[in-house]
Design a protein around this motif. Structure first.
Motif, PDB file in Angstrom:
ATOM      1  N   ALA A 116       0.820  -1.208   0.000  1.00 19.20           N
ATOM      2  CA  ALA A 116       0.000   0.000   0.000  1.00 19.20           C
ATOM      3  C   ALA A 116       0.858   1.262   0.000  1.00 19.20           C
ATOM      4  O   ALA A 116       0.548   2.239  -0.699  1.00 19.20           O
ATOM      5  CB  ALA A 116      -0.920   0.002   1.225  1.00 19.20           C
ATOM      6  N   GLY A 117       1.940   1.261   0.787  1.00 24.79           N
ATOM      7  CA  GLY A 117       2.792   2.447   0.864  1.00 24.79           C
ATOM      8  C   GLY A 117       3.488   2.757  -0.449  1.00 24.79           C
ATOM      9  O   GLY A 117       3.520   3.916  -0.887  1.00 24.79           O
ATOM     10  N   ALA A 136      -6.102   3.863   4.863  1.00 22.11           N
ATOM     11  CA  ALA A 136      -5.160   3.758   5.979  1.00 22.11           C
ATOM     12  C   ALA A 136      -5.642   4.551   7.185  1.00 22.11           C
ATOM     13  O   ALA A 136      -5.539   4.094   8.332  1.00 22.11           O
ATOM     14  CB  ALA A 136      -3.783   4.249   5.538  1.00 22.11           C
ATOM     15  N   GLN A 137      -6.174   5.736   6.935  1.00 22.01           N
ATOM     16  CA  GLN A 137      -6.713   6.529   8.043  1.00 22.01           C
ATOM     17  C   GLN A 137      -7.902   5.829   8.691  1.00 22.01           C
ATOM     18  O   GLN A 137      -8.057   5.849   9.924  1.00 22.01           O
ATOM     19  CB  GLN A 137      -7.130   7.911   7.530  1.00 22.01           C
ATOM     20  CG  GLN A 137      -7.484   8.904   8.613  1.00 22.01           C
ATOM     21  CD  GLN A 137      -6.317   9.223   9.515  1.00 22.01           C
ATOM     22  OE1 GLN A 137      -5.184   9.356   9.050  1.00 22.01           O
ATOM     23  NE2 GLN A 137      -6.575   9.339  10.810  1.00 22.01           N
ATOM     24  N   LEU A 138      -8.726   5.192   7.873  1.00 20.36           N
ATOM     25  CA  LEU A 138      -9.849   4.437   8.408  1.00 20.36           C
ATOM     26  C   LEU A 138      -9.360   3.246   9.224  1.00 20.36           C
ATOM     27  O   LEU A 138      -9.922   2.930  10.285  1.00 20.36           O
ATOM     28  CB  LEU A 138     -10.742   3.963   7.257  1.00 20.36           C
ATOM     29  CG  LEU A 138     -11.996   3.172   7.645  1.00 20.36           C
ATOM     30  CD1 LEU A 138     -12.942   4.039   8.472  1.00 20.36           C
ATOM     31  CD2 LEU A 138     -12.697   2.659   6.390  1.00 20.36           C
ATOM     32  N   GLY A 139      -8.293   2.587   8.746  1.00 20.98           N
ATOM     33  CA  GLY A 139      -7.742   1.456   9.479  1.00 20.98           C
ATOM     34  C   GLY A 139      -7.184   1.852  10.828  1.00 20.98           C
ATOM     35  O   GLY A 139      -7.289   1.102  11.804  1.00 20.98           O
ATOM     36  N   ILE A 140      -6.576   3.044  10.912  1.00 20.41           N
ATOM     37  CA  ILE A 140      -6.059   3.519  12.193  1.00 20.41           C
ATOM     38  C   ILE A 140      -7.196   3.780  13.173  1.00 20.41           C
ATOM     39  O   ILE A 140      -7.070   3.549  14.380  1.00 20.41           O
ATOM     40  CB  ILE A 140      -5.218   4.797  11.980  1.00 20.41           C
ATOM     41  CG1 ILE A 140      -3.975   4.462  11.152  1.00 20.41           C
ATOM     42  CG2 ILE A 140      -4.814   5.426  13.310  1.00 20.41           C
ATOM     43  CD1 ILE A 140      -3.149   5.678  10.783  1.00 20.41           C
ATOM     44  N   ALA A 141      -8.325   4.249  12.663  1.00 22.67           N
ATOM     45  CA  ALA A 141      -9.444   4.618  13.536  1.00 22.67           C
ATOM     46  C   ALA A 141     -10.267   3.428  13.998  1.00 22.67           C
ATOM     47  O   ALA A 141     -11.014   3.543  14.966  1.00 22.67           O
ATOM     48  CB  ALA A 141     -10.349   5.619  12.812  1.00 22.67           C
ATOM     49  N   ARG A 202       1.516   4.381   6.039  1.00 18.91           N
ATOM     50  CA  ARG A 202       1.760   5.822   5.990  1.00 18.91           C
ATOM     51  C   ARG A 202       3.249   6.128   6.161  1.00 18.91           C
ATOM     52  O   ARG A 202       3.782   7.020   5.503  1.00 18.91           O
ATOM     53  CB  ARG A 202       0.935   6.518   7.082  1.00 18.91           C
ATOM     54  CG  ARG A 202      -0.563   6.371   6.897  1.00 18.91           C
ATOM     55  CD  ARG A 202      -1.329   7.043   8.016  1.00 18.91           C
ATOM     56  NE  ARG A 202      -1.184   8.495   7.939  1.00 18.91           N
ATOM     57  CZ  ARG A 202      -1.973   9.299   7.233  1.00 18.91           C
ATOM     58  NH1 ARG A 202      -2.972   8.783   6.525  1.00 18.91           N
ATOM     59  NH2 ARG A 202      -1.782  10.598   7.217  1.00 18.91           N
ATOM     60  N   ILE A 203       3.917   5.392   7.041  1.00 19.75           N
ATOM     61  CA  ILE A 203       5.363   5.572   7.211  1.00 19.75           C
ATOM     62  C   ILE A 203       6.093   5.195   5.923  1.00 19.75           C
ATOM     63  O   ILE A 203       7.023   5.896   5.489  1.00 19.75           O
ATOM     64  CB  ILE A 203       5.872   4.729   8.386  1.00 19.75           C
ATOM     65  CG1 ILE A 203       5.177   5.130   9.692  1.00 19.75           C
ATOM     66  CG2 ILE A 203       7.378   4.860   8.527  1.00 19.75           C
ATOM     67  CD1 ILE A 203       5.469   6.541  10.137  1.00 19.75           C
ATOM     68  N   THR A 204       5.689   4.093   5.303  1.00 26.35           N
ATOM     69  CA  THR A 204       6.322   3.646   4.057  1.00 26.35           C
ATOM     70  C   THR A 204       6.132   4.665   2.951  1.00 26.35           C
ATOM     71  O   THR A 204       7.078   4.973   2.205  1.00 26.35           O
ATOM     72  CB  THR A 204       5.734   2.288   3.637  1.00 26.35           C
ATOM     73  OG1 THR A 204       5.905   1.339   4.692  1.00 26.35           O
ATOM     74  CG2 THR A 204       6.410   1.774   2.378  1.00 26.35           C
ATOM     75  N   VAL A 208       9.243   6.525   1.117  1.00 23.86           N
ATOM     76  CA  VAL A 208       9.449   6.336  -0.320  1.00 23.86           C
ATOM     77  C   VAL A 208       9.412   7.676  -1.044  1.00 23.86           C
ATOM     78  O   VAL A 208      10.235   7.941  -1.937  1.00 23.86           O
ATOM     79  CB  VAL A 208       8.387   5.374  -0.880  1.00 23.86           C
ATOM     80  CG1 VAL A 208       8.420   5.358  -2.409  1.00 23.86           C
ATOM     81  CG2 VAL A 208       8.619   3.972  -0.341  1.00 23.86           C
ATOM     82  N   LEU A 209       8.489   8.558  -0.686  1.00 24.75           N
ATOM     83  CA  LEU A 209       8.427   9.873  -1.320  1.00 24.75           C
ATOM     84  C   LEU A 209       9.707  10.670  -1.079  1.00 24.75           C
ATOM     85  O   LEU A 209      10.181  11.401  -1.964  1.00 24.75           O
ATOM     86  CB  LEU A 209       7.218  10.653  -0.787  1.00 24.75           C
ATOM     87  CG  LEU A 209       5.849  10.205  -1.300  1.00 24.75           C
ATOM     88  CD1 LEU A 209       4.737  11.004  -0.620  1.00 24.75           C
ATOM     89  CD2 LEU A 209       5.758  10.355  -2.820  1.00 24.75           C
ATOM     90  N   GLU A 210      10.273  10.548   0.106  1.00 27.53           N
ATOM     91  CA  GLU A 210      11.516  11.270   0.403  1.00 27.53           C
ATOM     92  C   GLU A 210      12.675  10.748  -0.439  1.00 27.53           C
ATOM     93  O   GLU A 210      13.484  11.524  -0.948  1.00 27.53           O
ATOM     94  CB  GLU A 210      11.831  11.134   1.886  1.00 27.53           C
ATOM     95  CG  GLU A 210      13.047  11.938   2.331  1.00 27.53           C
ATOM     96  CD  GLU A 210      13.267  11.861   3.820  1.00 27.53           C
ATOM     97  OE1 GLU A 210      14.324  12.339   4.279  1.00 27.53           O
ATOM     98  OE2 GLU A 210      12.391  11.328   4.535  1.00 27.53           O
ATOM     99  N   VAL A 211      12.748   9.427  -0.605  1.00 26.29           N
ATOM    100  CA  VAL A 211      13.839   8.844  -1.392  1.00 26.29           C
ATOM    101  C   VAL A 211      13.648   9.124  -2.878  1.00 26.29           C
ATOM    102  O   VAL A 211      14.630   9.268  -3.618  1.00 26.29           O
ATOM    103  CB  VAL A 211      13.930   7.332  -1.119  1.00 26.29           C
ATOM    104  CG1 VAL A 211      14.986   6.675  -1.998  1.00 26.29           C
ATOM    105  CG2 VAL A 211      14.251   7.077   0.348  1.00 26.29           C
TER     106      VAL A 211
END
Length: 250
Positions: A116-117, A136-141, A202-204, A208-211
């Motif tokens: 997903a990330g 992902a936000q729904l999964g956290i909630a 979300r961390i992934t 990935v966007l930073e790299v």
């Protein structure tokens, strides 16, 4: 490096010793008597006193603590007052189910989060990214226990693909087997993995966007590598440091 690891090991040992001492002191200060609880409120004082002496509860607190630490060093955790059996056997019995459940949940978490990330990062600011991050936000909630109930209602009650509860055991002699036991752990593992996978996804994505903004990524693309090869062969490998850190905490 060896000095650093030695310092960390000593810090870990000191933390464990301090924690055990604090817990022991708190249990000692709290009101109550284990012998009285085991014998019941109507037990005779003589019987309660005899049981306390049998269990060693009449000894000084520091002596009982040292005896517990000595037993812990040789993996002798004593006997459980509630179950009347060795604590070590009770722990090993539970670990036979807890460890496979935790490993299976973490494998599902890792597979879902990485897929997903990376998918969301590759479609940054597009519908795929928005949709995956929304899920992902729904999964956290979602609370784990509530999601577990939904899984039971769907797959156990409606579809009847899985058992609603119980564990058949890892051996055929116990009435189960490897695949039957793995099937019984699947729904609990999924319910545990949903929240962890949402956080890790979300961390992934962020890593990935930073790299993706690094120069070597542009060089890899200039060499003619496909987007999939760049993402999975170069970007994800360099983005795994924060991802593995969060995985370790999970």
């Amino acid at each position: 490096m060896s000095v650093f690891l030695l310092k960390r090991l000593l810090t870990l040992i000191a933390t464990l010793v301090a924690t055990s001492a604090v817990v022991f002191v708190v249990l000692e200060i709290l009101p109550g008597n284990a012998a009285q609880v085991l014998m019941g409120p109507d037990a005779a004082p003589e019987a309660v006193q005899a049981l306390a002496e049998q269990l060693g509860l009449n000894q000084p607190a520091w002596q009982r603590y040292l005896q517990w630490v000595q037993g812990l060093l040789v993996l002798d955790l004593g006997d459980s007052y509630a179950y009347g059996s060795p604590v070590r056997d009770l722990v090993l019995e539970r670990l036979a189910l807890t460890v496979p459940l935790a490993v299976l949940a973490m494998l599902i978490t890792t597979a879902l989060a990485l897929a997903a990330g990376v998918y969301a990062a590759a479609r940054h600011n597009r519908w795929g990214d928005v949709g995956v991050m929304g899920l992902a936000q729904l999964g956290i909630a979602i609370p784990n226990f509530w999601f577990a109930i939904l899984l039971i209602l769907l797959f156990s009650v409606k579809l009847q693909w899985f058992s609603a509860g119980g564990f058949p055991g890892w051996t055929e002699e116990a009435g189960g087997g490897f695949w039957a036991a793995l099937k019984a752990l699947l729904l609990p593992a999924i319910s545990l993995a949903v929240v962890q996978a949402a956080i890790l996804a979300r961390i992934t994505r962020s890593a990935v966007l930073e790299v993706l903004r690094e120069d070597f990524v542009r060089s890899a693309r200039a060499k003619g590598l496909s987007q999939r090869a760049v993402l999975w062969g170069h970007v994800l490998r360099n983005a795994m440091v924060p991802v593995v850190t969060v995985m370790g905490l999970q």
